[in-house]
Each structure stands twice: as structure tokens, then as C-alpha cells.
Scaffold this motif. Structure first.
Motif, PDB file in Angstrom:
ATOM      1  N   GLU A  46      11.236   1.794 -10.257  1.00 13.53           N
ATOM      2  CA  GLU A  46      10.490   1.713 -11.530  1.00 13.53           C
ATOM      3  C   GLU A  46       8.989   1.660 -11.256  1.00 13.53           C
ATOM      4  O   GLU A  46       8.186   2.226 -11.994  1.00 13.53           O
ATOM      5  N   LEU A  47       8.629   0.966 -10.184  1.00  8.57           N
ATOM      6  CA  LEU A  47       7.211   0.839  -9.811  1.00  8.57           C
ATOM      7  C   LEU A  47       6.633   2.211  -9.454  1.00  8.57           C
ATOM      8  O   LEU A  47       5.521   2.570  -9.850  1.00  8.57           O
ATOM      9  N   LEU A  48       7.419   2.995  -8.718  1.00  7.72           N
ATOM     10  CA  LEU A  48       6.950   4.317  -8.281  1.00  7.72           C
ATOM     11  C   LEU A  48       6.848   5.288  -9.459  1.00  7.72           C
ATOM     12  O   LEU A  48       6.125   6.286  -9.386  1.00  7.72           O
ATOM     13  N   ARG A  49       7.566   4.989 -10.554  1.00 11.69           N
ATOM     14  CA  ARG A  49       7.421   5.818 -11.757  1.00 11.69           C
ATOM     15  C   ARG A  49       6.347   5.256 -12.690  1.00 11.69           C
ATOM     16  O   ARG A  49       6.164   5.731 -13.803  1.00 11.69           O
ATOM     17  N   GLY A  50       5.673   4.199 -12.235  1.00 10.15           N
ATOM     18  CA  GLY A  50       4.548   3.637 -12.998  1.00 10.15           C
ATOM     19  C   GLY A  50       4.979   2.796 -14.184  1.00 10.15           C
ATOM     20  O   GLY A  50       4.183   2.520 -15.080  1.00 10.15           O
ATOM     21  N   LEU A  51       6.248   2.378 -14.222  1.00  7.80           N
ATOM     22  CA  LEU A  51       6.760   1.673 -15.403  1.00  7.80           C
ATOM     23  C   LEU A  51       6.524   0.171 -15.352  1.00  7.80           C
ATOM     24  O   LEU A  51       6.468  -0.478 -16.384  1.00  7.80           O
ATOM     25  N   VAL A  52       6.448  -0.379 -14.151  1.00  8.12           N
ATOM     26  CA  VAL A  52       6.265  -1.830 -14.018  1.00  8.12           C
ATOM     27  C   VAL A  52       5.162  -2.120 -12.999  1.00  8.12           C
ATOM     28  O   VAL A  52       4.761  -1.238 -12.237  1.00  8.12           O
ATOM     29  N   SER A  53       4.692  -3.360 -13.009  1.00  6.65           N
ATOM     30  CA  SER A  53       3.725  -3.778 -11.982  1.00  6.65           C
ATOM     31  C   SER A  53       4.481  -4.694 -11.011  1.00  6.65           C
ATOM     32  O   SER A  53       5.566  -5.197 -11.334  1.00  6.65           O
ATOM     33  N   PRO A  54       3.929  -4.927  -9.815  1.00  5.84           N
ATOM     34  CA  PRO A  54       4.620  -5.819  -8.875  1.00  5.84           C
ATOM     35  C   PRO A  54       4.982  -7.164  -9.501  1.00  5.84           C
ATOM     36  O   PRO A  54       6.030  -7.734  -9.194  1.00  5.84           O
ATOM     37  N   GLY A  63      11.864  -4.164  -0.423  1.00  6.84           N
ATOM     38  CA  GLY A  63      11.673  -2.749  -0.752  1.00  6.84           C
ATOM     39  C   GLY A  63      10.461  -2.171  -0.030  1.00  6.84           C
ATOM     40  O   GLY A  63       9.610  -2.916   0.477  1.00  6.84           O
ATOM     41  N   PRO A  64      10.354  -0.838   0.010  1.00  6.76           N
ATOM     42  CA  PRO A  64       9.287  -0.175   0.759  1.00  6.76           C
ATOM     43  C   PRO A  64       7.879  -0.457   0.228  1.00  6.76           C
ATOM     44  O   PRO A  64       6.916  -0.417   0.992  1.00  6.76           O
ATOM     45  N   CYS A  65       7.761  -0.741  -1.075  1.00  7.16           N
ATOM     46  CA  CYS A  65       6.420  -0.962  -1.638  1.00  7.16           C
ATOM     47  C   CYS A  65       5.791  -2.250  -1.115  1.00  7.16           C
ATOM     48  O   CYS A  65       4.587  -2.466  -1.247  1.00  7.16           O
ATOM     49  N   MET A  66       6.626  -3.131  -0.525  1.00  2.52           N
ATOM     50  CA  MET A  66       6.084  -4.337   0.103  1.00  2.52           C
ATOM     51  C   MET A  66       5.823  -4.106   1.594  1.00  2.52           C
ATOM     52  O   MET A  66       5.016  -4.805   2.202  1.00  2.52           O
ATOM     53  N   VAL A  67       6.482  -3.097   2.181  1.00  3.33           N
ATOM     54  CA  VAL A  67       6.292  -2.824   3.612  1.00  3.33           C
ATOM     55  C   VAL A  67       4.984  -2.097   3.845  1.00  3.33           C
ATOM     56  O   VAL A  67       4.149  -2.497   4.654  1.00  3.33           O
ATOM     57  N   LEU A  69      11.529 -10.442  -7.415  1.00  4.18           N
ATOM     58  CA  LEU A  69      11.539 -10.684  -5.962  1.00  4.18           C
ATOM     59  C   LEU A  69      10.131 -10.809  -5.382  1.00  4.18           C
ATOM     60  O   LEU A  69       9.931 -11.343  -4.297  1.00  4.18           O
ATOM     61  N   PHE A  70       9.117 -10.301  -6.124  1.00  6.66           N
ATOM     62  CA  PHE A  70       7.742 -10.233  -5.608  1.00  6.66           C
ATOM     63  C   PHE A  70       7.205 -11.607  -5.214  1.00  6.66           C
ATOM     64  O   PHE A  70       7.158 -12.537  -6.025  1.00  6.66           O
ATOM     65  N   GLY A  71       6.810 -11.713  -3.951  1.00  9.61           N
ATOM     66  CA  GLY A  71       6.215 -12.965  -3.470  1.00  9.61           C
ATOM     67  C   GLY A  71       7.234 -14.078  -3.245  1.00  9.61           C
ATOM     68  O   GLY A  71       6.884 -15.152  -2.767  1.00  9.61           O
ATOM     69  N   GLN A  72       8.486 -13.815  -3.635  1.00 14.37           N
ATOM     70  CA  GLN A  72       9.546 -14.821  -3.443  1.00 14.37           C
ATOM     71  C   GLN A  72      10.411 -14.357  -2.266  1.00 14.37           C
ATOM     72  O   GLN A  72      10.058 -14.585  -1.129  1.00 14.37           O
ATOM     73  N   ALA A  73      11.517 -13.635  -2.614  1.00 14.51           N
ATOM     74  CA  ALA A  73      12.352 -13.104  -1.526  1.00 14.51           C
ATOM     75  C   ALA A  73      11.636 -11.961  -0.810  1.00 14.51           C
ATOM     76  O   ALA A  73      11.883 -11.685   0.357  1.00 14.51           O
ATOM     77  N   CYS A  74      10.741 -11.272  -1.519  1.00 20.89           N
ATOM     78  CA  CYS A  74      10.083 -10.086  -0.966  1.00 20.89           C
ATOM     79  C   CYS A  74       8.608 -10.356  -0.634  1.00 20.89           C
ATOM     80  O   CYS A  74       7.787 -10.553  -1.537  1.00 20.89           O
ATOM     81  N   LYS A  75       8.319 -10.433   0.644  1.00 25.62           N
ATOM     82  CA  LYS A  75       6.958 -10.656   1.149  1.00 25.62           C
ATOM     83  C   LYS A  75       6.718  -9.687   2.300  1.00 25.62           C
ATOM     84  O   LYS A  75       7.701  -9.177   2.863  1.00 25.62           O
ATOM     85  N   PRO A  76       5.473  -9.463   2.716  1.00 21.32           N
ATOM     86  CA  PRO A  76       5.263  -8.527   3.826  1.00 21.32           C
ATOM     87  C   PRO A  76       6.059  -8.896   5.088  1.00 21.32           C
ATOM     88  O   PRO A  76       6.497  -8.015   5.819  1.00 21.32           O
ATOM     89  N   GLU A  77       6.282 -10.174   5.345  1.00 22.11           N
ATOM     90  CA  GLU A  77       7.043 -10.568   6.536  1.00 22.11           C
ATOM     91  C   GLU A  77       8.533 -10.333   6.339  1.00 22.11           C
ATOM     92  O   GLU A  77       9.258 -10.115   7.312  1.00 22.11           O
ATOM     93  N   THR A  78       8.997 -10.417   5.082  1.00 16.28           N
ATOM     94  CA  THR A  78      10.422 -10.211   4.795  1.00 16.28           C
ATOM     95  C   THR A  78      10.563  -9.231   3.625  1.00 16.28           C
ATOM     96  O   THR A  78      11.008  -9.603   2.549  1.00 16.28           O
TER      97      THR A  78
END
Lengths: 77, 359
Positions: free
Chosen positions: B315-323, B340-344, B328-337
């Protein structure tokens, strides 16, 4: 990924495929120049080890002045 | 000399946009633009002027599909030396990334560019060396130039190169977003020039500006879009003239056309997009890993792969949502863990937002 860094061509290797590019502050690296026509002294934009374009020095110098001109003269009608 | 610095120009552009009292939604498709926008707080400045701006599918690592990654994992498992750019190596396929495989002892190597991968092939003549070639039109010419330079026979490329104009068409055809203007990527445009974007303004009535990567470039790009909207014009304008020539880099285009042909390609978050990928021509198929390892890879072809649960990268790549919309943003999904690819990727919206947000 599409990040590209400008640098100055300071040496072209005899095979003509590679050049030494000076990025300033003592950083010099080899870049492949097979996608551009360059001579020593030209500024190139380097992406993932390949020069992808020769920069237009005149255009670069005049950019700010050009933008100011656009802002002052191009009133939206 | 190629960076733009002027104390008051940015503010002058903002005032000018503000005066137009406009409400518009713009999209750009470049991680480097997103970095400039978030780093310098341009998104909140523009919001005050009625302009919202989001990143579309402009991160090549992010749009690479789990299937492509799984194919690379399989080749590594079968004994090939798999090489790619750092970000790509850390994106998970269905469960694992190439980086995980490396930790398990498989031969996966990060390279700065394709020439480093060729060097590895010369140094390891008894091994297959595969370069996972990701990237848009900016990166694909390097792959093409390497192929025509006749690399060693144990070297091949798994081609994940994609091209931008038909992805933009896909965004507009899907029609989930009503966009008022597009900011086109400066370095893709360095290669392709202005013409490949023209059909978008003509067919969809949408203004476009090719912009550079300084904060002033992005603001100026927005102002040029606003101006077109106010004047009822729709065309492709070039803000980044100090680098992008009208016709692009013709030498690079010739090499691209010699080596590649357009193909239909799936992008993460999108269905298959017609003519949006690059395929290595038959003449050079000895360097095409998808041909060379066809028998090994065919078992994966029809495998159903799952996207990570809860991940909103599509959805992010289609511009529909923001991080910030992703639980999961900043919780389960962080640069260290990363989930999805948008966090890598350092070009991914989530990674950029996380890096510059106040923590």
C-alpha cells in the motif's frame, strides 16, 4: 539507489574504459566511463561505479539566478 | 559547485506557493527525493501550503518481489556466489534474506557495483557468480555495459531491472489516488530524457516536473507543478537542467537497447505491469541467470509466496498510506529487525522516516 555523486575526472586510463574521479577532500576513486564521452577536467555524475552524465558547469553556476528570475517574472495569471 | 545554496530562496518559493492558495496531491518516485523531503522537513512546510507529497514505487529494492529474492536464495543454496547491493541482501524473501543465508555460511557478497561482481567471477573461475541486478534506468546501463564488455563465462546476471514510465501509468490506471502532479526522478531522467514521460501528461492530463535532489530543487519542482495547475497546462518540465538533457544520455540508451528488451514485470504491491521490466536479449542469454539456471529455478515459478503478515509495504508503494499508518512501524519493524523492504532500504519510506524521526 539512484544516488549519484559529482566528481572531477583527473585521469583517464589507457584502456579508455576507466577514469580516476576526484570527489574532493582527497577522495579519488576509479569509475567506468563507457556510458559518457569525457575528457580530463570534466565533471561527471557517478552512480554505482559508472559515470552516467557529464555535468553542465555553466547551467550549474546559473541555476540559482535562473530560479530567482523565474520566481520574480513568472507570475501566475 | 553543483549543490544549490541560497539562504532565502527556499522561503521565497514557499511564499510564492502559499499565495496560490492551492490544494494538491503530488507523488514522486525516488528514495533520494524522499530523503531530501523528510530530512529537511519539506513535507510539513508544503502541507502548510496545501500540498501533500508522497513516495510512490520509487525504491528499486522495495519493489523487487519475494519470488525474485527466493530465486536468489535457491541459487546461493545450490552453491553459486550470489552478489548484490547491500540493501538488497537484507530484504527478506518469504522468510529469509540473502544476509541470513550468508550468516548460515553460504557465499553471499555485498558489492558496490557490478564491476566488483565481475572481479569476484575472475577470482573464482570454478564457481558460478550471479549478480542480482536491481535498479531503474539509472542503474541498468551499467549492467548493459558490463554484458557487452564480455565478462567471464562463469558470470551471469539475474535481471530485476525495472523502468519507470509504465509504473507511473500503472499508478494512474489503478486509480486509487487522485494525483495533481508528478515529480520525476532526476537520475532516471538523466538516462532517458524527457520524451518517455510525455504520454503521461498527454493521456492523463497531469503536470510533471523532473527535479534534482537539493531541497531547493524539490521546492522549485513543486512550484513549477503549481504553476502548471494554475495555468491549466500539462507538460513535462525540467527543473534539473544542470544535469538532465532534453534527449537524455543517448550513449547509455543505445547500450540499453542493444542488450535489453522491454518485458512485463510484477512489482511488489502491484500486479504485473506491462513493459515495465528489462529482459536480457537472446543474443546475450549466456549471461542471463534466469536462462542459465532455468531448470533449477522452474520449481519456484508457481510457488505461492506470502507477504509478511501485517506489512503495508504494498500500500505504501502505491502511495496509499504513510509509514505511520502501519501498525508494525517502529514496533516489530525497525531497521535492525525489518519486516518489509521499505524498512530495509535506505531509499524506502519507512527507513527514511525512522531515521529522521525523533526517537
Amino acid at each position: 539507489m539512484c544516488l549519484a555523486i559529482p566528481g572531477k575526472v583527473v585521469e583517464i586510463e589507457s584502456n579508455k574504459y576507466h577514469a580516476i574521479v576526484d570527489y574532493g577532500e582527497g577522495t579519488k576513486r576509479k569509475a567506468n566511463i563507457s556510458l559518457v564521452d569525457v575528457k580530463i577536467g570534466d565533471y561527471v555524475l557517478v552512480h554505482a561505479g559508472f559515470a552516467i552524465e557529464v555535468l553542465n558547469k555553466k547551467e550549474a553556476r546559473e541555476t540559482i539566478a535562473l530560479f530567482r528570475e523565474m520566481l520574480s517574472f513568472e507570475e501566475v495569471k | 559547485m553543483f549543490s544549490l545554496s541560497d539562504k532565502t530562496l527556499g522561503q521565497d518559493i514557499i511564499s510564492k506557493i502559499k499565495k496560490e492558495k492551492i490544494k494538491a496531491k503530488f507523488m514522486h518516485v525516488c528514495g533520494t527525493h524522499q530523503d531530501t523531503i523528510v530530512k529537511h522537513g519539506l513535507d510539513s512546510l508544503l502541507k502548510k501550503c496545501g500540498i501533500s507529497i508522497s513516495q510512490g514505487p520509487g525504491c528499486p529494492v522495495c519493489v523487487t518481489t519475494p519470488l525474485e529474492i527466493e530465486k536468489m536464495l535457491l541459487l546461493a543454496r545450490n552453491g553459486a556466489i550470489v552478489t548484490s547491493f547491500g540493501d538488497m541482501i537484507n530484504v527478506p524473501g518469504e522468510y529469509k534474506s540473502l544476509g541470513d543465508m550468508k550468516a548460515e555460511g553460504y557465499d553471499v557478497r555485498t558489492v558496490y557495483g557490478i564491476e566488483d561482481a565481475v572481479k569476484i567471477a575472475y577470482e573464482n573461475p570454478s564457481k558460478d557468480v550471479v549478480f542480482m541486478g536491481v535498479g531503474f534506468e539509472t542503474t541498468a546501463p551499467a549492467t548493459a555495459a558490463t554484458i557487452i564488455s564480455n565478462p567471464p563465462k562463469n558470470f551471469s546476471i539475474f535481471c530485476c531491472h525495472r523502468t519507470m514510465p509504465y509504473a507511473l501509468k500503472a499508478i494512474l490506471d489503478i486509480g486509487e489516488l487522485k494525483l495533481d502532479g508528478l515529480i520525476e526522478p532526476g537520475h532516471v531522467s538523466t538516462i532517458i530524457g524527457i520524451k518517455p514521460y510525455e504520454f503521461i501528461s498527454k493521456d492523463y492530463g497531469i503536470p510533471q516536473v523532473i527535479a534534482g535532489f537539493e531541497p531547493i530543487d524539490v521546492l522549485m519542482g513543486c512550484w513549477m507543478l503549481v504553476k502548471q495547475i494554475k495555468q491549466g497546462k500539462t507538460f513535462v518540465e525540467n527543473e534539473y537542467k544542470r544535469v538532465v538533457h532534453q534527449e537524455g544520455n543517448i550513449k547509455a540508451q543505445k547500450i540499453l537497447n542493444e542488450v535489453f528488451e522491454p518485458c512485463d514485470m510484477k512489482w511488489r504491491g502491484f500486479p504485473v505491469i506491462a513493459k515495465s521490466g528489462l529482459k536480457i536479449k537472446k543474443k546475450f542469454e549466456c549471461f542471463d541467470a534466469s536462462v542459465k539456471f532455468e531448470d533449477t529455478l522452474k520449481d519456484l515459478e508457481n510457488k505461492e509466496l506470502h507477504e509478511p503478515e501485517g506489512c503495508l509495504c504494498g500500500e505504501l508503494l502505491r502511495g496509499l498510506v504513510s509509514p505511520f499508518d502501519c501498525p508494525l512501524f517502529g514496533q516489530a519493524c525497525k531497521p535492525e529487525t525489518p519486516v518489509g523492504p521499505c524498512m530495509v532500504s535506505v531509499e524506502g519510506s519507512c527507513n527514511i522516516e525512522y531515521r529522521y524521526s525523533e526517537k
